[in-house]
Enzyme design. Structure first.
Site, PDB file in Angstrom:
ATOM      1  N   CYS A 198       0.836  -1.202   0.000  1.00  0.00           N
ATOM      2  CA  CYS A 198       0.000   0.000   0.000  1.00  0.00           C
ATOM      3  C   CYS A 198       0.871   1.252   0.000  1.00  0.00           C
ATOM      4  O   CYS A 198       1.873   1.324   0.709  1.00  0.00           O
ATOM      5  CB  CYS A 198      -0.915  -0.021   1.226  1.00  0.00           C
ATOM      6  SG  CYS A 198      -2.046   1.386   1.266  1.00  0.00           S
TER       7      CYS A 198
ATOM      8  N   ARG B 160     -18.334  -2.526  17.721  1.00  0.00           N
ATOM      9  CA  ARG B 160     -17.663  -3.757  17.302  1.00  0.00           C
ATOM     10  C   ARG B 160     -16.321  -3.900  18.024  1.00  0.00           C
ATOM     11  O   ARG B 160     -15.446  -3.045  17.882  1.00  0.00           O
ATOM     12  CB  ARG B 160     -17.418  -3.673  15.794  1.00  0.00           C
ATOM     13  CG  ARG B 160     -17.518  -4.962  15.055  1.00  0.00           C
ATOM     14  CD  ARG B 160     -17.296  -4.769  13.549  1.00  0.00           C
ATOM     15  NE  ARG B 160     -18.320  -3.973  12.866  1.00  0.00           N
ATOM     16  CZ  ARG B 160     -19.536  -4.411  12.536  1.00  0.00           C
ATOM     17  NH1 ARG B 160     -19.895  -5.642  12.810  1.00  0.00           N
ATOM     18  NH2 ARG B 160     -20.391  -3.624  11.931  1.00  0.00           N
TER      19      ARG B 160
HETATM   20 FE1  SF4 Z   1      -2.950   1.226   3.371  1.00  0.00          FE
HETATM   21 FE2  SF4 Z   1      -5.264   1.127   4.740  1.00  0.00          FE
HETATM   22 FE3  SF4 Z   1      -2.995   0.015   5.745  1.00  0.00          FE
HETATM   23 FE4  SF4 Z   1      -3.215   2.672   5.606  1.00  0.00          FE
HETATM   24  S1  SF4 Z   1      -4.490   1.279   6.836  1.00  0.00           S
HETATM   25  S2  SF4 Z   1      -1.400   1.455   4.990  1.00  0.00           S
HETATM   26  S3  SF4 Z   1      -4.380   2.925   3.721  1.00  0.00           S
HETATM   27  S4  SF4 Z   1      -4.080  -0.637   3.933  1.00  0.00           S
END
Ligand code: SF4
Ligand code: SAM
Ligand code: DTB
Length: 322
Positions: free
Chosen positions: A49, A258
């Site tokens: 990511c 949750r």
């Molecule tokens: Fe990526 Fe979501 Fe993890 Fe942030 S929380 S690094 S946006 S997968």
């Protein structure tokens, strides 16, 4: 309910038994049954990511052991959705590790196709796909999404300490698009990232003042993943977690609260206190997105020990009493 920071402080710092007794009263008024919703998670696109969220195993900025996996196809995802339903989940939540994908991108189109298929199974369909604009949110809603998960994670003030590649305001903008498209909002946060109690209360203040309030509020305890900047963070204290859940229950009486990541580090007794104080949903199945969760049979055993039961599909108990 609308709540000010001062009100939240007053509630959170009450003597422990006064706090959980009030939370229990509110809970029984709006959620009079004994049901706990079971939700199953599936990571449909894993790792690599672009974002640098300090808690996350999936960020390309950190050096974790996670093996990235490209977006799963509809055919690969469907058996997981069938299995979740067969195991008693009433909500299936698919998560993708990316900042967001634009409309027109073939991956967005592929996710839409998956949603159309999964939504035929009769479970609530939840997705967590990062940033959205209005047009994308509308397409997801049309395809059959019930709820969109997009957490604010912490207070607006502490957020820049945890993430630098997007802002708290970016998160709020996506949540606005989700609301305008008519999907339910699932929005909560994480405890245990080095934030103060005041940061946690500021986070609740933001959530309680959403209009409408989020349909569900995940309270995660940090799963400290090796190779992330937060790998050595101190575990959350159980009484702080219970106080947070109880306070959330009082100011968000109609939301599902949750009890989310981090349950493998809690005792059964600790989880029972969380359920007493107003949590009425858990993630179910031995894996969250990339980290472990209790085994399904352990959770069923805990619920039955407590005289609680899994929420049935389309039960009237899925929604709060006004
Ligand atoms: Fe990526 Fe979501 Fe993890 Fe942030 S929380 S690094 S946006 S997968
Ligand atoms: N990429 C999307 C996003 O950031 O919204 C969706 C997936 S992201 C993994 C969903 C949520 O999982 C995060 O907002 C965070 O609250 C939670 N989460 C991620 N890693 C976690 C961890 N190590 N411990 C606890 N919660 C975590
Ligand atoms: C949420 O608040 N918690 C879930 C769900 N929303 C998507 C995700 C928890 C992830 C925990 C870390 C992991 O397994 O990677």
């Amino acid at each position: 309910m609308k709540a000010t920071f001062a009100q939240l402080e007053e509630i959170y710092h009450r003597p422990f038994f006064d706090l959980i007794q009030e939370a229990r009263r509110v809970h029984q008024k709006h959620w009079p049954g004994r049901e706990v919703q079971l939700c199953t998670l599936l990571s449909i696109k894993t790792g690599a990511c672009s974002e640098d969220c300090g808690y996350c195993s999936q960020s390309a900025h950190h050096n974790t052991d996670l093996k990235p996996q490209p977006l799963m196809t509809t055919e690969e995802i469907l058996p997981h959705a069938h299995a979740a339903r067969a195991n008693g989940s009433t909500r299936f939540c698919m998560g993708a590790a990316w900042k967001g994908v634009r409309e027109g991108d073939r991956r967005f189109e592929s996710v839409l196709e998956t949603i159309r298929e999964v939504s035929k199974l009769g479970m609530e369909v939840c997705v967590t796909l990062g940033q959205l604009n209005d047009a994308e949110a509308r397409k997801l809603k049309e395809a059959g999404v019930t709820a969109y998960n997009h957490n604010i994670d912490t207070s607006p003030e502490y957020y820049p300490e945890i993430v630098s590649t997007h802002t708290f305001e970016d998160r709020l903008n996506t949540i606005g698009a989700v609301q305008r498209a008519g999907m339910s909002v699932c929005c909560g946060g994480i405890l245990g990232m080095g934030e103060t109690v005041n940061d946690r209360l500021r986070m609740l203040e933001v959530l309680a003042n959403f209009d409408p309030p989020p349909e569900s509020v995940p309270i995660n305890c940090l799963v400290a993943v090796e190779g992330t900047p937060l790998e050595n963070a101190e575990p959350v204290k159980i009484f702080e977690l219970v106080r947070m859940i109880a306070t959330a229950r009082i100011v968000l009486p109609h939301s599902k609260i949750r009890l989310s990541a981090g349950r493998t580090s809690l005792t059964r007794e600790g989880q029972a206190l969380c359920l007493f104080a107003g949590a009425n949903s858990i993630f179910y199945g031995d894996k969250l997105l990339t980290t472990p969760n209790p085994e399904a049979n352990e959770d069923l055993d805990l619920l039955s020990t407590l005289g609680l039961q899994p929420l049935e599909p389309h039960s009237p108990a899925s929604v709060p009493v006004a």
